[in-house]
Design a protein around this motif. Structure first.
Motif, mmCIF file in Angstrom:
data_model
loop_
_atom_site.group_PDB
_atom_site.id
_atom_site.type_symbol
_atom_site.label_atom_id
_atom_site.label_comp_id
_atom_site.label_asym_id
_atom_site.label_seq_id
_atom_site.Cartn_x
_atom_site.Cartn_y
_atom_site.Cartn_z
ATOM 1 N N PRO A 51 0.834 -1.358 -0.049
ATOM 2 C CA PRO A 51 0.102 -0.093 -0.041
ATOM 3 C C PRO A 51 0.783 1.312 0.011
ATOM 4 C CG PRO A 51 -0.084 -1.134 2.145
ATOM 5 C CD PRO A 51 0.678 -2.017 1.264
ATOM 6 N N ASN A 52 0.371 2.265 -0.790
ATOM 7 C CA ASN A 52 1.118 3.435 -0.838
ATOM 8 C C ASN A 52 0.671 4.687 0.469
ATOM 9 O OD1 ASN A 52 2.213 2.935 -3.407
ATOM 10 N ND2 ASN A 52 0.387 3.442 -4.341
ATOM 11 N N THR A 53 1.130 4.114 1.515
ATOM 12 C CA THR A 53 1.062 4.877 2.742
ATOM 13 C C THR A 53 1.988 5.314 3.681
ATOM 14 O OG1 THR A 53 0.775 2.932 3.955
ATOM 15 C CG2 THR A 53 -1.304 3.767 3.257
ATOM 16 N N GLU A 54 3.318 5.163 3.069
ATOM 17 C CA GLU A 54 4.587 5.797 3.844
ATOM 18 C C GLU A 54 4.363 7.151 4.073
ATOM 19 O OE1 GLU A 54 6.029 2.492 1.035
ATOM 20 O OE2 GLU A 54 4.416 4.108 1.036
ATOM 21 N N TRP A 55 3.701 7.997 3.296
ATOM 22 C CA TRP A 55 3.560 9.430 3.678
ATOM 23 C C TRP A 55 2.564 9.584 4.965
ATOM 24 C CZ3 TRP A 55 -1.036 12.097 2.633
ATOM 25 C CH2 TRP A 55 -2.166 11.364 2.105
ATOM 26 N N LEU A 56 1.962 8.529 5.326
ATOM 27 C CA LEU A 56 0.913 9.079 6.428
ATOM 28 C C LEU A 56 1.508 8.367 7.830
ATOM 29 C CD1 LEU A 56 -2.103 7.678 4.651
ATOM 30 C CD2 LEU A 56 -1.578 10.068 5.242
ATOM 31 N N LYS A 57 2.996 7.674 7.578
ATOM 32 C CA LYS A 57 3.497 7.431 9.011
ATOM 33 C C LYS A 57 3.458 8.709 9.844
ATOM 34 C CE LYS A 57 5.688 3.489 7.088
ATOM 35 N NZ LYS A 57 6.975 2.654 6.715
ATOM 36 N N GLY A 58 3.310 8.523 11.045
ATOM 37 C CA GLY A 58 3.300 9.622 12.140
ATOM 38 C C GLY A 58 2.078 10.352 11.983
ATOM 39 N N SER A 59 1.064 10.097 11.105
ATOM 40 C CA SER A 59 -0.244 10.856 11.270
ATOM 41 C C SER A 59 -0.980 10.118 12.262
ATOM 42 C CB SER A 59 -0.908 10.736 9.901
ATOM 43 O OG SER A 59 -1.420 9.748 9.667
ATOM 44 N N PRO A 60 -2.280 10.720 12.698
ATOM 45 C CA PRO A 60 -3.067 9.903 13.644
ATOM 46 C C PRO A 60 -3.860 8.856 13.019
ATOM 47 C CG PRO A 60 -3.973 12.233 12.982
ATOM 48 C CD PRO A 60 -2.669 12.245 12.512
ATOM 49 N N ILE A 61 -3.733 8.687 11.697
ATOM 50 C CA ILE A 61 -4.553 7.679 10.894
ATOM 51 C C ILE A 61 -3.937 6.231 11.236
ATOM 52 C CG2 ILE A 61 -5.219 6.842 8.581
ATOM 53 C CD1 ILE A 61 -5.033 9.405 7.515
ATOM 54 N N GLU A 62 -4.884 5.294 11.872
ATOM 55 C CA GLU A 62 -4.404 3.961 12.116
ATOM 56 C C GLU A 62 -4.197 3.228 10.960
ATOM 57 O OE1 GLU A 62 -6.913 2.449 15.161
ATOM 58 O OE2 GLU A 62 -6.598 3.897 16.817
ATOM 59 N N MET A 63 -3.185 2.479 11.189
ATOM 60 C CA MET A 63 -2.868 1.295 9.937
ATOM 61 C C MET A 63 -2.227 0.047 10.596
ATOM 62 S SD MET A 63 -0.819 3.876 7.345
ATOM 63 C CE MET A 63 0.304 4.695 8.293
ATOM 64 N N THR A 64 -2.476 -0.840 9.797
ATOM 65 C CA THR A 64 -1.850 -2.304 10.178
ATOM 66 C C THR A 64 -0.238 -2.133 10.224
ATOM 67 O OG1 THR A 64 -2.035 -3.163 7.822
ATOM 68 C CG2 THR A 64 -3.902 -3.196 9.069
ATOM 69 N N PRO A 65 0.286 -3.101 10.805
ATOM 70 C CA PRO A 65 1.957 -3.354 10.439
ATOM 71 C C PRO A 65 2.113 -3.311 8.868
ATOM 72 C CG PRO A 65 0.862 -4.924 12.097
ATOM 73 C CD PRO A 65 -0.184 -4.224 11.643
ATOM 74 N N ARG A 66 1.290 -3.895 8.004
ATOM 75 C CA ARG A 66 1.643 -3.845 6.563
ATOM 76 C C ARG A 66 1.381 -2.622 6.060
ATOM 77 N NH1 ARG A 66 -1.600 -7.019 3.620
ATOM 78 N NH2 ARG A 66 0.076 -7.080 2.023
ATOM 79 N N GLY A 67 0.781 -1.757 6.782
ATOM 80 C CA GLY A 67 0.804 -0.299 6.153
ATOM 81 C C GLY A 67 -0.852 -0.127 5.478
#
Length: 518
Positions: free
Chosen positions: A452-468
């Protein structure tokens, strides 16, 4: 060359030609030149505004140029543009003949204003579904700017050039004899690279925009569906994406999109984009999101920042950034990307004719790739990490029937080997014995799933799974109120186009419900 049905269709298109032009062919005594001559004679017979000449002096043979009387348009095809490139040929004929392209007047003016001399050369393969976008975009530049010339070259017919330039991925674009770019590119992306001030001008325009009711990030099936459903509600809708399509544009055949018995990725992408443009959606391409700032910090509005320098605000946000090919993450992979390491067997397979290649991955995608490549290359080695293949039984049966395929299971790829210029092989570890082994080959096709293209969301309050993957509820909302997500970027199982479309609609309806209740 053309059958009767295709001739009738082409004749109908050529009725749109409004001004005369010439096809100037450069031929030799070869079989391919005779094939090209047959095609051009068919085209010549279908319109009284087209004249055919066979006295061309181009050193590439067979080839042909499209010229207006007393004026070279700069559009040249080296090879026989059938297959996926037949559409490129038809559009070039129409646009050379005065039929307007489906782009805005603003884009045409931007093309005309580019200063300098540009010779673009694009190497394509007839089986590449991404190549036509590049060929058509560069042809358009040549038609509207006399300082730009474009030659579209069938790599399979001009193998000496492919070898000399070490072209190992298509489309490969050269500008004035030097590498310009590789892979799928839109007209907007090419213009942004040529017109260096375009990005700054676009960012300034975006910064001046009022806040949206719903802002969608991503232009794949989920994003397109969300945009349509949102616009139909009559609210202010924006869609920001790097480019329309996402992974769908890399999909060769689509036979499970309900109500459409068969289509191809790029064709579906164009249909999605045209459908979105039927509504009042503010589409902003070439925008890669780099930061999300939630509403509680922005006084009630969520804010998205982009690598262009632009920022956009919105009451609600739908994240539909999709996924990309998963990489092996082994030494040599990045060094030899597009120099023997590839991710699209349909696009790049013809460049490896008669060579030895490997396919990494034993799922459906990997086995399908191995089957397709076996008909082109000398030998395919399929490498699977697990103890057995995971593909459907019918695919495995077909694979086992092929004499030039070797399957190595329980193997962990450890390194891509090369000579500094191109791939020469790979190393893998036998997971039973821990013994390191090598396979000599010229190409590696990686088919091990998506990330998934979510690297840019790391550190945000949006919860993600360990796989992103973004975690969503039954309405598509994330852990942040007013922020929704849809498609392959989420925890929803079964990454399918039809599911992404439905999830996009659901997220949009969820966002609208959130707006009217808050």
């Amino acid at each position: 060359m053309l059958d009767a049905n295709l001739k009738n269709q082409l004749k109908t298109y050529l009725e749109k030609v409004t001004q005369p032009f010439e096809i100037v062919a450069s031929l030799d005594d070869g079989v391919k030149s005779q094939e090209l001559l047959g095609l051009l004679e068919d085209i010549d017979s279908l319109s009284d505004k087209i004249s055919l000449k066979t006295d061309g002096q181009d050193s590439r043979r067979p080839s042909f140029a499209l010229n207006r009387p007393g004026e070279e348009t700069g559009v040249v095809f080296a090879g026989i543009p059938m297959g996926h490139e037949f559409t490129s040929l038809v559009l070039a004929l129409l646009q050379t003949g005065g039929h307007p392209p489906k782009v805005s007047d603003e884009v045409i003016e931007q093309i005309k204003s580019i200063e300098g001399d540009f010779l673009f050369e694009t190497y394509y393969s007839l089986s590449c579904q991404n190549c036509p976008d590049v060929v058509q975009a560069l042809n358009l530049l040549a038609i509207f700017n006399p300082g730009i010339r474009h030659v579209a070259i069938d790599g399979a017919l001009f193998q000496d050039e492919v070898e000399a330039r070490e072209v190992m991925s298509v489309p490969s674009i050269y500008l004035n004899g030097k590498p310009f770019d590789q892979g799928r590119m839109t007209l907007e992306q090419i213009l942004a690279k040529v017109d260096t001030g375009a990005a700054e001008r676009d960012a300034k325009k975006l910064n001046e925009k009022a806040a949206f009711d719903t802002l969608i990030i991503g232009g794949g099936p989920a994003g397109a569906s969300a945009a349509i459903y949102s616009a139909r509600k009559g609210i202010n809708t924006g869609l920001a994406a790097e480019a329309f399509g996402g992974q769908v544009a890399d999909t060769m055949g689509i036979e499970n999109f309900i109500s459409v018995s068969h289509t191809e990725g790029p064709k579906l992408v164009r249909a999605l984009e045209e459908h979105v443009k039927d509504y009042e959606v503010d589409v902003m391409n070439l925008q890669r999101a780099v930061k999300f700032t939630p509403a509680d910090v922005q006084g009630g509005l969520h804010q998205l920042s982009f690598d262009s320098g632009a920022t956009l605000k919105s009451k609600t946000v739908i994240l539909a950034t999709g996924a990309r090919w998963r990489e092996m993450n082994v030494p040599g992979e990045q060094e030899y990307r597009n120099k023997g390491v590839a991710y699209c067997p349909h696009c790049d397979g013809p460049l490896y004719k008669g060579k030895r290649v490997a396919v990494i991955g034993g799922g459906n995608s990997g086995v399908e790739a191995a089957i397709d490549l076996a008909g082109i290359v000398a030998h395919v080695t399929l490498i699977e990490f697990m103890g057995e293949l995971r593909a459907d039984a019918v695919l495995q049966t077909k694979l086992k029937s092929l004499p030039n395929v070797t399957v190595i299971a329980s193997a962990q790829t450890t390194e891509v080997n090369g000579d500094g210029n191109r791939v020469t092989g790979l190393s893998y570890k036998d997971r039973h014995t821990d013994e390191l082994k090598q396979v000599d080959l010229e190409g590696i096709f990686v088919q091990i799933g998506l990330v998934p293209n979510t690297e840019w969301l790391k550190g945000s309050p949006i919860e993600m799974t360990p796989r992103g993957e973004i975690i969503i509820d039954s309405h598509g909302m994330t852990s942040v109120p007013g922020v929704f997500a849809a498609g392959d970027v989420t925890t929803v199982p079964y990454k399918q186009i039809v599911i992404a479309v439905g999830e996009g609609a659901k997220a949009s309806l969820g966002a609208f419900d959130f707006i009217i209740r808050n």
